[in-house]
Write a protein that holds these residues in place. Structure first.
Motif, PDB file in Angstrom:
ATOM      1  N   ASP A 102       0.828  -1.198   0.000  1.00 58.98           N
ATOM      2  CA  ASP A 102       0.000   0.000   0.000  1.00 58.98           C
ATOM      3  C   ASP A 102       0.865   1.252   0.000  1.00 58.98           C
ATOM      4  N   LEU A 174     -13.613  -0.741   5.291  1.00 57.18           N
ATOM      5  CA  LEU A 174     -13.259   0.583   4.790  1.00 57.18           C
ATOM      6  C   LEU A 174     -12.631   1.326   5.959  1.00 57.18           C
ATOM      7  N   GLN A 187     -12.654   5.562   2.460  1.00 53.71           N
ATOM      8  CA  GLN A 187     -11.729   5.089   1.439  1.00 53.71           C
ATOM      9  C   GLN A 187     -11.416   3.620   1.674  1.00 53.71           C
ATOM     10  N   PRO A 188     -10.840   2.934   0.675  1.00 54.12           N
ATOM     11  CA  PRO A 188     -10.400   1.556   0.893  1.00 54.12           C
ATOM     12  C   PRO A 188      -9.360   1.493   2.012  1.00 54.12           C
ATOM     13  N   GLN A 195      -9.255  -6.470  -2.615  1.00 51.55           N
ATOM     14  CA  GLN A 195      -9.878  -5.150  -2.694  1.00 51.55           C
ATOM     15  C   GLN A 195     -11.142  -5.163  -3.542  1.00 51.55           C
ATOM     16  N   SER A 199     -14.742  -3.966  -2.066  1.00 52.49           N
ATOM     17  CA  SER A 199     -15.563  -2.950  -2.706  1.00 52.49           C
ATOM     18  C   SER A 199     -16.967  -3.481  -2.991  1.00 52.49           C
ATOM     19  N   TYR A 232     -16.606   6.881  -0.591  1.00 53.15           N
ATOM     20  CA  TYR A 232     -15.705   5.726  -0.777  1.00 53.15           C
ATOM     21  C   TYR A 232     -15.445   5.500  -2.261  1.00 53.15           C
ATOM     22  N   ARG A 233     -16.511   5.502  -3.064  1.00 47.38           N
ATOM     23  CA  ARG A 233     -16.362   5.261  -4.502  1.00 47.38           C
ATOM     24  C   ARG A 233     -15.486   6.333  -5.150  1.00 47.38           C
ATOM     25  N   GLU A 236     -11.992   5.555  -4.215  1.00 45.00           N
ATOM     26  CA  GLU A 236     -11.553   4.354  -4.912  1.00 45.00           C
ATOM     27  C   GLU A 236     -11.176   4.682  -6.361  1.00 45.00           C
ATOM     28  N   GLU A 237     -11.974   5.522  -7.016  1.00 46.15           N
ATOM     29  CA  GLU A 237     -11.668   5.913  -8.395  1.00 46.15           C
ATOM     30  C   GLU A 237     -10.373   6.715  -8.459  1.00 46.15           C
ATOM     31  N   ARG A 239      -7.911   6.530  -6.424  1.00 45.89           N
ATOM     32  CA  ARG A 239      -6.811   5.589  -6.167  1.00 45.89           C
ATOM     33  C   ARG A 239      -6.457   4.812  -7.425  1.00 45.89           C
ATOM     34  N   SER A 240      -7.465   4.369  -8.154  1.00 49.36           N
ATOM     35  CA  SER A 240      -7.234   3.608  -9.383  1.00 49.36           C
ATOM     36  C   SER A 240      -6.594   4.471 -10.460  1.00 49.36           C
TER      37      SER A 240
END
Length: 242
Positions: A102, A174, A187-188, A195, A199, A232-233, A236-237, A239-240
């Motif tokens: 991480d 989370l 967040q994750p 993961q 999610s 969170y979403r 997550e986006e 982060r990706s």
């Protein structure tokens, strides 16, 4: 610290333990680190309740920063320790699999590990006997906690819904404060086994009406589940994409 009538918090935004308080007894949600036992005793003394009023410990998952003093209470007072069936082995000492590396920042990492060491993080006794629980179970404990299967962070991760105090405990499915980066907000969580599964598991809680969503690390969330999942979403986006 009392968060709301019948709901108490021990620890801080780095690692926290919670108590469901009723006239009939207490339910402990997670058991932090070994050193949190002294904090538990102080909280109970301030409430005027003996340790023997604890009727059970419910673990959101089997990682060692959540099992802390559980074995002490089980061995000394016979208090049962409930954990998702898929994490029974982990709570009893099985080593978890390696997780992807991480992101981290030096300052938050040092604060996390320094706090863990102060609270006995080097002494992590496994729980010698657990009671496995499954999705849909309602436990015979104060507050009647309901188990929601949430595999992802670990195979046996669960959320614990306690309608009596309008609270949902989500463990490390989370986080609202990443212990490795210091970033706050839903967040994750780091150290997650799967993961994508974590999610996907959020769909299990999207329709719950609660006042408190409480992670194992970070501040409680009080703005409702839809806003939590949306935040969170978004994280997550990001982060990706990053």
């Amino acid at each position: 610290m009392e968060l709301a009538p019948g709901l108490h918090r021990i620890g801080n935004d780095i690692i926290a333990v919670h108590l469901i308080v009723t006239d009939e007894g207490l339910t402990l949600v997670d058991a932090g680190l070994a050193g949190h036992y002294a904090d538990l005793r102080r909280e109970l003394a301030a409430m005027g309740r003996p340790v023997s009023d604890i009727r059970g410990i419910v673990l959101t998952h089997g990682d060692t920063d959540h099992t802390g003093f559980a074995e002490r209470l089980r061995a000394e007072l016979g208090i049962p320790v409930y954990v998702g069936a898929g994490d029974a082995g982990r709570a009893m000492g099985e080593k978890p699999p390696a997780t992807p590396k991480d992101r981290r920042r030096l300052g938050p990492v040092l604060r996390f590990f320094a706090y863990a060491m102060r609270k006995g993080g080097l002494r992590m006794p496994a729980v010698k006997e657990v009671v496995p629980v499954h999705d849909g179970d309602v436990l015979p404990l104060p507050g009647a906690p309901e188990i929601i299967g949430m595999p992802g962070h670990s195979p046996g991760s669960v959320a614990i819904h306690v309608p009596a105090v309008r609270a949902l405990f989500v463990g490390d499915e989370l986080t609202t404060r990443n212990v490795l980066t210091g970033v706050v907000g839903p967040q994750p969580a780091p150290f997650t086994d799967d993961q994508a599964g974590s999610s996907a598991s959020l769909a299990r809680i999207e329709n719950l009406d609660v006042d408190w969503i409480i992670p194992g690390h970070g501040a409680p969330w009080t703005r409702g589940v839809p806003a939590l999942v949306a935040a969170y979403r978004e994280a997550e986006e990001a982060r990706s994409a990053g």
